[in-house]
Design a protein around this motif. Structure first.
Motif, PDB file in Angstrom:
ATOM      1  N   ARG A  43     136.773 -17.605  -7.491  1.00 59.83           N
ATOM      2  CA  ARG A  43     137.160 -18.599  -8.482  1.00 59.83           C
ATOM      3  C   ARG A  43     135.953 -19.065  -9.283  1.00 59.83           C
ATOM      4  N   GLU A  44     136.190 -19.339 -10.555  1.00 53.01           N
ATOM      5  CA  GLU A  44     135.149 -19.879 -11.419  1.00 53.01           C
ATOM      6  C   GLU A  44     135.689 -21.130 -12.102  1.00 53.01           C
ATOM      7  N   ASP A  45     135.057 -22.261 -11.842  1.00 55.00           N
ATOM      8  CA  ASP A  45     135.459 -23.488 -12.497  1.00 55.00           C
ATOM      9  C   ASP A  45     135.173 -23.412 -13.987  1.00 55.00           C
ATOM     10  N   ILE A  46     136.052 -23.990 -14.789  1.00 56.39           N
ATOM     11  CA  ILE A  46     135.883 -23.983 -16.236  1.00 56.39           C
ATOM     12  C   ILE A  46     135.538 -25.376 -16.737  1.00 56.39           C
ATOM     13  N   SER A  47     136.422 -26.323 -16.474  1.00 56.04           N
ATOM     14  CA  SER A  47     136.212 -27.679 -16.961  1.00 56.04           C
ATOM     15  C   SER A  47     137.133 -28.634 -16.218  1.00 56.04           C
ATOM     16  N   CYS A  48     136.719 -29.894 -16.109  1.00 56.75           N
ATOM     17  CA  CYS A  48     137.577 -30.914 -15.523  1.00 56.75           C
ATOM     18  C   CYS A  48     137.243 -32.278 -16.105  1.00 56.75           C
ATOM     19  N   ILE A  49     138.229 -33.159 -16.035  1.00 55.02           N
ATOM     20  CA  ILE A  49     138.101 -34.519 -16.544  1.00 55.02           C
ATOM     21  C   ILE A  49     138.526 -35.476 -15.443  1.00 55.02           C
ATOM     22  N   SER A  50     137.773 -36.548 -15.269  1.00 50.47           N
ATOM     23  CA  SER A  50     138.119 -37.542 -14.262  1.00 50.47           C
ATOM     24  C   SER A  50     139.420 -38.234 -14.633  1.00 50.47           C
ATOM     25  N   GLY A  51     140.088 -38.796 -13.624  1.00 53.58           N
ATOM     26  CA  GLY A  51     141.354 -39.460 -13.864  1.00 53.58           C
ATOM     27  C   GLY A  51     141.258 -40.577 -14.875  1.00 53.58           C
ATOM     28  N   SER A  52     140.147 -41.271 -14.886  1.00 53.29           N
ATOM     29  CA  SER A  52     139.930 -42.363 -15.830  1.00 53.29           C
ATOM     30  C   SER A  52     139.534 -41.866 -17.216  1.00 53.29           C
ATOM     31  N   GLY A  53     139.191 -40.587 -17.328  1.00 52.43           N
ATOM     32  CA  GLY A  53     138.736 -40.029 -18.584  1.00 52.43           C
ATOM     33  C   GLY A  53     137.288 -40.323 -18.897  1.00 52.43           C
ATOM     34  N   GLU A  54     136.575 -40.911 -17.955  1.00 46.30           N
ATOM     35  CA  GLU A  54     135.191 -41.323 -18.185  1.00 46.30           C
ATOM     36  C   GLU A  54     134.222 -40.148 -18.189  1.00 46.30           C
ATOM     37  N   TYR A  55     134.520 -39.104 -17.390  1.00 45.51           N
ATOM     38  CA  TYR A  55     133.606 -37.978 -17.253  1.00 45.51           C
ATOM     39  C   TYR A  55     134.308 -36.672 -17.582  1.00 45.51           C
ATOM     40  N   THR A  56     133.575 -35.777 -18.249  1.00 45.84           N
ATOM     41  CA  THR A  56     134.054 -34.447 -18.564  1.00 45.84           C
ATOM     42  C   THR A  56     132.974 -33.440 -18.205  1.00 45.84           C
ATOM     43  N   ARG A  57     133.357 -32.370 -17.518  1.00 43.49           N
ATOM     44  CA  ARG A  57     132.413 -31.340 -17.099  1.00 43.49           C
ATOM     45  C   ARG A  57     132.822 -29.983 -17.644  1.00 43.49           C
ATOM     46  N   TYR A  58     131.827 -29.165 -17.997  1.00 42.23           N
ATOM     47  CA  TYR A  58     132.044 -27.792 -18.432  1.00 42.23           C
ATOM     48  C   TYR A  58     131.095 -26.870 -17.697  1.00 42.23           C
ATOM     49  N   SER A  59     131.563 -25.675 -17.367  1.00 42.68           N
ATOM     50  CA  SER A  59     130.685 -24.685 -16.785  1.00 42.68           C
ATOM     51  C   SER A  59     129.786 -24.115 -17.874  1.00 42.68           C
ATOM     52  N   ASP A  60     128.617 -23.633 -17.479  1.00 37.46           N
ATOM     53  CA  ASP A  60     127.669 -23.099 -18.451  1.00 37.46           C
ATOM     54  C   ASP A  60     128.220 -21.879 -19.187  1.00 37.46           C
ATOM     55  N   SER A  61     129.074 -21.111 -18.531  1.00 37.94           N
ATOM     56  CA  SER A  61     129.583 -19.881 -19.118  1.00 37.94           C
ATOM     57  C   SER A  61     130.528 -20.113 -20.294  1.00 37.94           C
ATOM     58  N   VAL A  62     131.131 -21.302 -20.380  1.00 39.56           N
ATOM     59  CA  VAL A  62     132.092 -21.577 -21.445  1.00 39.56           C
ATOM     60  C   VAL A  62     131.661 -22.710 -22.363  1.00 39.56           C
ATOM     61  N   LYS A  63     130.610 -23.406 -22.007  1.00 42.30           N
ATOM     62  CA  LYS A  63     130.160 -24.554 -22.789  1.00 42.30           C
ATOM     63  C   LYS A  63     129.850 -24.143 -24.227  1.00 42.30           C
ATOM     64  N   GLY A  64     130.406 -24.891 -25.171  1.00 41.47           N
ATOM     65  CA  GLY A  64     130.231 -24.580 -26.580  1.00 41.47           C
ATOM     66  C   GLY A  64     131.310 -23.698 -27.154  1.00 41.47           C
ATOM     67  N   ARG A  65     132.117 -23.066 -26.296  1.00 37.06           N
ATOM     68  CA  ARG A  65     133.193 -22.197 -26.747  1.00 37.06           C
ATOM     69  C   ARG A  65     134.573 -22.740 -26.384  1.00 37.06           C
ATOM     70  N   PHE A  66     134.676 -23.369 -25.214  1.00 39.74           N
ATOM     71  CA  PHE A  66     135.949 -23.910 -24.739  1.00 39.74           C
ATOM     72  C   PHE A  66     135.946 -25.426 -24.861  1.00 39.74           C
ATOM     73  N   THR A  67     137.122 -25.989 -25.133  1.00 44.38           N
ATOM     74  CA  THR A  67     137.278 -27.430 -25.209  1.00 44.38           C
ATOM     75  C   THR A  67     138.494 -27.856 -24.391  1.00 44.38           C
ATOM     76  N   PHE A  68     138.276 -28.757 -23.450  1.00 39.51           N
ATOM     77  CA  PHE A  68     139.324 -29.275 -22.580  1.00 39.51           C
ATOM     78  C   PHE A  68     139.747 -30.645 -23.109  1.00 39.51           C
ATOM     79  N   SER A  69     141.040 -30.843 -23.303  1.00 38.46           N
ATOM     80  CA  SER A  69     141.529 -32.110 -23.815  1.00 38.46           C
ATOM     81  C   SER A  69     142.827 -32.501 -23.131  1.00 38.46           C
ATOM     82  N   ARG A  70     143.169 -33.767 -23.239  1.00 35.15           N
ATOM     83  CA  ARG A  70     144.401 -34.303 -22.686  1.00 35.15           C
ATOM     84  C   ARG A  70     145.382 -34.624 -23.793  1.00 35.15           C
ATOM     85  N   GLY A  71     146.663 -34.527 -23.476  1.00 39.80           N
ATOM     86  CA  GLY A  71     147.691 -34.900 -24.420  1.00 39.80           C
ATOM     87  C   GLY A  71     147.903 -36.396 -24.411  1.00 39.80           C
ATOM     88  N   ASN A  72     148.942 -36.829 -25.126  1.00 36.32           N
ATOM     89  CA  ASN A  72     149.251 -38.257 -25.157  1.00 36.32           C
ATOM     90  C   ASN A  72     149.633 -38.780 -23.778  1.00 36.32           C
TER      91      ASN A  72
END
Length: 119
Positions: A43-72
């Protein structure tokens, strides 16, 4: 068990883009994210966001190319993938779990959606 509905995968040429969507059936999570797995690889982690939305993480392999977002709604998530490369080929999973300083750990995930990058 959290139920997930994933969509948006498919076949795309190198340099192309895809947008993955995911909806989870429950709201009781501390973090949401995406990981991927190719045949014969771990497995390779891509990105995750904390439940509060305070923190967002990206793996180095996708940083700058992938964007993780939440809906309404808090139980929806998207992964915008640009400048796709053949090495991005894998099954992509949306998931819920927990976030730590070293990364994310997941408790539940969906069935996965196939992403194939090839000419």
């Amino acid at each position: 068990q959290v139920q997930f509905v994933e969509s948006g995968g498919g076949l795309v040429q190198p340099g192309g883009s895809l947008r993955l969507s995911c909806t989870a059936s429950r709201f009781n999570y501390y973090a949401i994210g995406w990981f991927r797995q190719a045949p014969g690889k771990e497995r390779e982690d891509i990105s995750c966001i904390s439940g509060s939305g305070e923190y967002t993480r990206y793996s180095d392999s996708v940083k700058g190319r992938f964007t993780f977002s939440r809906g309404n709604a808090k139980n929806t998530m998207y992964l915008q993938m640009n400048s796709l490369k053949p090495e991005d080929t894998a099954v992509y999973y949306c998931a819920t779990g927990r976030m730590y300083h070293y990364g994310c750990e997941y408790d539940d995930w969906g069935q996965g959606t196939q992403v194939t990058v090839s000419s």
